[in-house]
Design a protein around this motif. Structure first.
Motif, PDB file in Angstrom:
ATOM      1  N   UNK A 186      -9.467  -5.818   0.812  1.00  0.00           N
ATOM      2  CA  UNK A 186      -9.230  -5.377   2.263  1.00  0.00           C
ATOM      3  C   UNK A 186      -7.604  -5.536   2.546  1.00  0.00           C
ATOM      4  N   UNK A 187      -7.181  -6.791   2.156  1.00  0.00           N
ATOM      5  CA  UNK A 187      -5.622  -6.924   2.525  1.00  0.00           C
ATOM      6  C   UNK A 187      -4.845  -6.139   1.588  1.00  0.00           C
ATOM      7  N   UNK A 188      -5.104  -5.970   0.205  1.00  0.00           N
ATOM      8  CA  UNK A 188      -4.353  -5.072  -0.559  1.00  0.00           C
ATOM      9  C   UNK A 188      -4.332  -3.652   0.055  1.00  0.00           C
ATOM     10  N   UNK A 189      -5.549  -3.246   0.562  1.00  0.00           N
ATOM     11  CA  UNK A 189      -5.541  -1.722   1.261  1.00  0.00           C
ATOM     12  C   UNK A 189      -4.539  -1.674   2.365  1.00  0.00           C
ATOM     13  N   UNK A 190      -4.615  -2.985   3.179  1.00  0.00           N
ATOM     14  CA  UNK A 190      -3.464  -2.763   4.305  1.00  0.00           C
ATOM     15  C   UNK A 190      -2.155  -2.798   3.812  1.00  0.00           C
ATOM     16  N   UNK A 191      -2.020  -3.676   2.782  1.00  0.00           N
ATOM     17  CA  UNK A 191      -0.850  -3.713   2.379  1.00  0.00           C
ATOM     18  C   UNK A 191      -0.226  -2.097   1.686  1.00  0.00           C
ATOM     19  N   UNK A 192      -0.962  -1.756   0.660  1.00  0.00           N
ATOM     20  CA  UNK A 192      -0.595  -0.690   0.042  1.00  0.00           C
ATOM     21  C   UNK A 192      -0.833   0.659   0.876  1.00  0.00           C
TER      22      UNK A 192
END
Ligand SMILES: Nc1ncnc2c1ncn2[C@@H]1O[C@H](COP(=O)(O)OP(=O)(O)OP(=O)(O)O)[C@@H](O)[C@H]1O
Ligand SMILES: [Mg+2]
Length: 251
Positions: A186-192
């Protein structure tokens, strides 16, 4: 553009001579907008001290911190709390959810505190709830959630107001491996996909392998830096991290 600049940051705990401890020692680094940076280091190396200074919760002894080009030392009182509320999202190991508020109300807090209109709040909460896969939990209370769902609720609250930077101190520390991975996804999704900058402290190489860059802290300084290659997978970055951490233990 640099989202974060930390320059010659020093933090000395304790008032009296002999009783003092230098937790951060002239530490410097910068972070570009949109980066996902992990920080690792032994217990007591100064990771939380660094994060507390960047989050404006604690005041350093000397040095400078700029967020989005703005020096936070120049802010105080109402200006500081407004800046913190607008520009920074926090995810801590303890979820800090309010038990008598629903999931929706918990996530909405940063916006309710800024007097945002109800319709806009609803829209923003629904948007982050989808990203974090908790859209069907919005009317529940924290005690009805699993640890992973609580952590994702805390992450949604950190994201809901579109902060310039998200700070996490062991955001997966209280989670089992499956929930830790879904949180990191989920954090990667927010980041990307949302372009949110993330600075995350972790003791865990697997969690750190989700970041684009790793800073290793030792004795209050940046001891080593490791970049994930353009097309490098999390798995091979994980191996690289294990290697430098093993090295760190030997020095
Ligand atoms: N309020 C305080 N007063 C005095 N010393 C402190 C205080 N907070 C932290 N320290 C000391 O500063 C050093 C750095 O602490 P810090 O909490 O930043 O470590 P850390 O890297 O986050 O460790 P951990 O991985 O265990 O969370 C430690 O030696 C700690 O004992
Ligand atoms: Mg810590």
């Amino acid at each position: 553009m640099n989202i974060l600049e930390v320059k010659n940051l020093t933090k000395v705990y304790g008032e009296k001579e002999g009783n003092q401890h230098t937790a951060l020692n002239n530490l410097s680094f910068t972070m570009e907008k949109g980066e996902f940076v992990a920080i690792m280091g032994a217990s007591g190396s100064g990771k939380s001290t660094l994060l507390n200074a960047v989050s404006t919760l604690d005041v350093p002894t000397s040095g400078e911190i700029k967020i989005g080009g703005k020096s936070i030392a120049n802010l105080s009182g109402r200006k500081l709390s407004d800046f913190r509320a607008k520009e920074i999202g926090f995810i801590f190991q303890e979820f800090n959810l309010l038990e008598n508020l629903t999931v929706r109300e918990n996530i909405a807090l940063p916006l309710s505190l800024q007097n945002v209109k109800a319709a806009n709040i609803k829209e923003a909460v629904d948007r982050v709830a989808l990203i974090l896969d908790i859209a069907d939990l919005l009317d529940k209370y924290p005690e009805q959630l699993s640890g992973g769902q609580k952590q994702r609720t805390a992450a949604a609250r950190a994201l809901v107001h579109n902060p310039a930077i998200i700070l996490g101190d062991e955001p997966t520390g209280a989670l089992d491996s499956k929930n830790a991975h879904s949180m990191l996804d989920a954090m990667t999704e927010m980041n990307v996909n949302q372009g949110v900058s993330i600075l995350m402290v972790t003791h865990d190489a697997m969690s750190a392998s989700y970041a684009n860059r790793l800073l290793l802290i030792k004795d209050g300084q940046v001891y080593k830096e490791l970049n994930k290659g353009q097309n490098e997978s999390n798995e091979t970055f994980y191996q690289d991290i294990l290697n430098v951490v093993a090295q760190l233990g030997q020095d």
